[in-house]
Design a protein around this motif. Structure first.
Motif, PDB file in Angstrom:
ATOM      1  N   ARG A  11       0.833  -1.211   0.000  1.00 28.99           N
ATOM      2  CA  ARG A  11       0.000   0.000   0.000  1.00 28.99           C
ATOM      3  C   ARG A  11       0.865   1.257   0.000  1.00 28.99           C
ATOM      4  N   SER A  12       1.958   1.208  -0.698  1.00 27.20           N
ATOM      5  CA  SER A  12       2.930   2.297  -0.704  1.00 27.20           C
ATOM      6  C   SER A  12       2.342   3.584  -1.269  1.00 27.20           C
ATOM      7  N   ILE A  13       2.359   4.615  -0.461  1.00 25.24           N
ATOM      8  CA  ILE A  13       1.915   5.945  -0.903  1.00 25.24           C
ATOM      9  C   ILE A  13       2.828   6.426  -2.028  1.00 25.24           C
ATOM     10  N   LEU A  14       4.125   6.208  -1.841  1.00 19.94           N
ATOM     11  CA  LEU A  14       5.104   6.670  -2.829  1.00 19.94           C
ATOM     12  C   LEU A  14       4.921   5.969  -4.162  1.00 19.94           C
ATOM     13  N   LYS A  15       4.719   4.656  -4.120  1.00 22.60           N
ATOM     14  CA  LYS A  15       4.551   3.894  -5.368  1.00 22.60           C
ATOM     15  C   LYS A  15       3.322   4.368  -6.136  1.00 22.60           C
ATOM     16  N   ARG A  16       2.245   4.598  -5.425  1.00 22.49           N
ATOM     17  CA  ARG A  16       1.033   5.102  -6.089  1.00 22.49           C
ATOM     18  C   ARG A  16       1.275   6.496  -6.661  1.00 22.49           C
ATOM     19  N   ALA A  17       2.052   7.309  -5.958  1.00 25.08           N
ATOM     20  CA  ALA A  17       2.271   8.695  -6.390  1.00 25.08           C
ATOM     21  C   ALA A  17       3.151   8.780  -7.632  1.00 25.08           C
ATOM     22  N   ILE A  18       4.240   8.023  -7.672  1.00 27.10           N
ATOM     23  CA  ILE A  18       5.178   8.195  -8.788  1.00 27.10           C
ATOM     24  C   ILE A  18       4.921   7.265  -9.954  1.00 27.10           C
ATOM     25  N   GLY A  19       4.132   6.232  -9.746  1.00 30.20           N
ATOM     26  CA  GLY A  19       3.806   5.320 -10.849  1.00 30.20           C
ATOM     27  C   GLY A  19       5.041   4.691 -11.460  1.00 30.20           C
ATOM     28  N   LYS A  20       5.163   4.758 -12.766  1.00 33.27           N
ATOM     29  CA  LYS A  20       6.301   4.149 -13.468  1.00 33.27           C
ATOM     30  C   LYS A  20       7.554   5.028 -13.401  1.00 33.27           C
ATOM     31  N   ASP A  21       7.404   6.234 -12.896  1.00 31.77           N
ATOM     32  CA  ASP A  21       8.504   7.167 -12.662  1.00 31.77           C
ATOM     33  C   ASP A  21       9.308   7.460 -13.928  1.00 31.77           C
ATOM     34  N   TRP A  22       8.624   7.888 -14.965  1.00 30.35           N
ATOM     35  CA  TRP A  22       9.275   8.222 -16.232  1.00 30.35           C
ATOM     36  C   TRP A  22      10.287   9.355 -16.072  1.00 30.35           C
ATOM     37  N   LYS A  23      10.014  10.265 -15.122  1.00 27.48           N
ATOM     38  CA  LYS A  23      10.886  11.416 -14.933  1.00 27.48           C
ATOM     39  C   LYS A  23      12.280  10.972 -14.465  1.00 27.48           C
ATOM     40  N   ALA A  24      12.332  10.067 -13.511  1.00 26.42           N
ATOM     41  CA  ALA A  24      13.621   9.566 -13.011  1.00 26.42           C
ATOM     42  C   ALA A  24      14.347   8.789 -14.102  1.00 26.42           C
ATOM     43  N   LYS A  25      13.620   7.966 -14.818  1.00 22.80           N
ATOM     44  CA  LYS A  25      14.251   7.159 -15.863  1.00 22.80           C
ATOM     45  C   LYS A  25      14.771   8.033 -17.005  1.00 22.80           C
ATOM     46  N   LEU A  26      14.014   9.067 -17.368  1.00 23.23           N
ATOM     47  CA  LEU A  26      14.446   9.976 -18.429  1.00 23.23           C
ATOM     48  C   LEU A  26      15.698  10.746 -18.002  1.00 23.23           C
ATOM     49  N   SER A  27      15.724  11.220 -16.767  1.00 20.98           N
ATOM     50  CA  SER A  27      16.902  11.971 -16.330  1.00 20.98           C
ATOM     51  C   SER A  27      18.132  11.070 -16.259  1.00 20.98           C
ATOM     52  N   LEU A  28      17.982   9.819 -15.817  1.00 20.36           N
ATOM     53  CA  LEU A  28      19.117   8.882 -15.805  1.00 20.36           C
ATOM     54  C   LEU A  28      19.615   8.628 -17.230  1.00 20.36           C
ATOM     55  N   LEU A  29      18.680   8.491 -18.155  1.00 25.81           N
ATOM     56  CA  LEU A  29      19.062   8.300 -19.561  1.00 25.81           C
ATOM     57  C   LEU A  29      19.830   9.519 -20.088  1.00 25.81           C
ATOM     58  N   LEU A  30      19.362  10.721 -19.742  1.00 29.75           N
ATOM     59  CA  LEU A  30      20.061  11.941 -20.167  1.00 29.75           C
ATOM     60  C   LEU A  30      21.486  11.986 -19.617  1.00 29.75           C
ATOM     61  N   TYR A  31      21.672  11.554 -18.367  1.00 30.04           N
ATOM     62  CA  TYR A  31      23.015  11.547 -17.776  1.00 30.04           C
ATOM     63  C   TYR A  31      23.925  10.544 -18.476  1.00 30.04           C
ATOM     64  N   VAL A  32      23.375   9.384 -18.832  1.00 24.28           N
ATOM     65  CA  VAL A  32      24.176   8.371 -19.543  1.00 24.28           C
ATOM     66  C   VAL A  32      24.569   8.893 -20.922  1.00 24.28           C
ATOM     67  N   VAL A  33      23.605   9.465 -21.654  1.00 21.23           N
ATOM     68  CA  VAL A  33      23.897  10.015 -22.980  1.00 21.23           C
ATOM     69  C   VAL A  33      24.923  11.149 -22.859  1.00 21.23           C
ATOM     70  N   ALA A  34      24.771  11.999 -21.849  1.00 22.03           N
ATOM     71  CA  ALA A  34      25.732  13.092 -21.636  1.00 22.03           C
ATOM     72  C   ALA A  34      27.124  12.540 -21.358  1.00 22.03           C
ATOM     73  N   LEU A  35      27.196  11.469 -20.584  1.00 20.70           N
ATOM     74  CA  LEU A  35      28.495  10.870 -20.270  1.00 20.70           C
ATOM     75  C   LEU A  35      29.201  10.407 -21.541  1.00 20.70           C
ATOM     76  N   PHE A  36      28.458   9.754 -22.429  1.00 19.30           N
ATOM     77  CA  PHE A  36      29.051   9.316 -23.696  1.00 19.30           C
ATOM     78  C   PHE A  36      29.315  10.490 -24.643  1.00 19.30           C
ATOM     79  N   ALA A  37      28.483  11.519 -24.579  1.00 16.11           N
ATOM     80  CA  ALA A  37      28.667  12.688 -25.450  1.00 16.11           C
ATOM     81  C   ALA A  37      29.940  13.453 -25.115  1.00 16.11           C
ATOM     82  N   THR A  38      30.439  13.302 -23.892  1.00 14.27           N
ATOM     83  CA  THR A  38      31.669  14.014 -23.528  1.00 14.27           C
ATOM     84  C   THR A  38      32.857  13.561 -24.367  1.00 14.27           C
TER      85      THR A  38
END
Length: 195
Positions: free
Chosen positions: A133-160
């Motif tokens: 019954r996690s309040i947090l899990k219900r609130a963030i759902g699949k958490d696309w925002k966190a996954k997108l930002s992690l992807l941006l950091y990985v792409v930035a790391l390779f772009a360097t």
């Protein structure tokens, strides 16, 4: 244990991180505005880093509002996050002092990637502690925002490797995603505790 001690400790560490970052801004040896020009890269690096620390502090505050008690795994996950955030002053200083060169940009991207991953692990630890019954899990759902930002950091790391400027732009975009506090958590808490 309640979240009060965890939040107080985290706030203190974050305040120290910000203090260390501002101490990296050295006073120029001159009395003219033009004497500030060499400090511009360091100052811009400070601004971006200050915003990132502020974003983490703000979202960390909202994240802990979903907790009623703290487990050992939450404590360790929180320390993991604070460890990576504590490296931000060093990475920001190296980046600014070397005018955004490739290797300093890669280190900065790596620190942001690891801090983002640590924040994600902290979310997971909180959701495990809350159970089905996690309040947090219900609130963030699949958490696309966190996954997108992690992807941006990985792409930035390779772009360097070939385009540090593009990498830096991606890191700024990653921060802008989180500039507004996570309203999903506020909405999730409002449904549990209506006013």
């Amino acid at each position: 244990m309640t979240t009060v001690r965890l939040e107080a400790f985290s706030d203190a560490v974050i305040a120290i991180i910000i203090t260390i970052m501002v101490l990296e801004l050295k006073v120029p040896h001159g009395t003219h505005i033009k004497d500030l020009a060499p400090l511009l890269p360091v100052f811009l690096s400070y601004i971006v880093s200050f915003l990132y620390v502020g974003i983490y502090w703000n979202n960390h505050h909202h994240l802990l509002k979903t907790c009623k008690e703290v487990t050992g795994s939450i404590l360790w996950a929180n320390l993991h996050l604070l460890f990576w955030l504590s490296l931000l002053p060093f990475a920001a200083g190296w980046l600014g002092e070397n005018h955004y060169a490739s290797a300093p940009t890669a280190l900065y991207a790596c620190v942001l990637l690891m801090a983002g991953a640590a924040y994600y692990f902290l979310q997971q630890a909180i959701m495990r502690a809350q159970g089905g019954r996690s309040i947090l899990k219900r609130a963030i759902g699949k958490d696309w925002k966190a996954k997108l930002s992690l992807l941006l950091y990985v792409v930035a790391l390779f772009a360097t490797l070939c385009a540090p400027g593009i990498a830096q732009a991606l890191l700024v975009v990653g921060g802008l995603l989180w500039l507004v506090p996570d309203r999903r958590i506020e909405k999730g808490l409002a449904t549990v505790h209506p006013q």
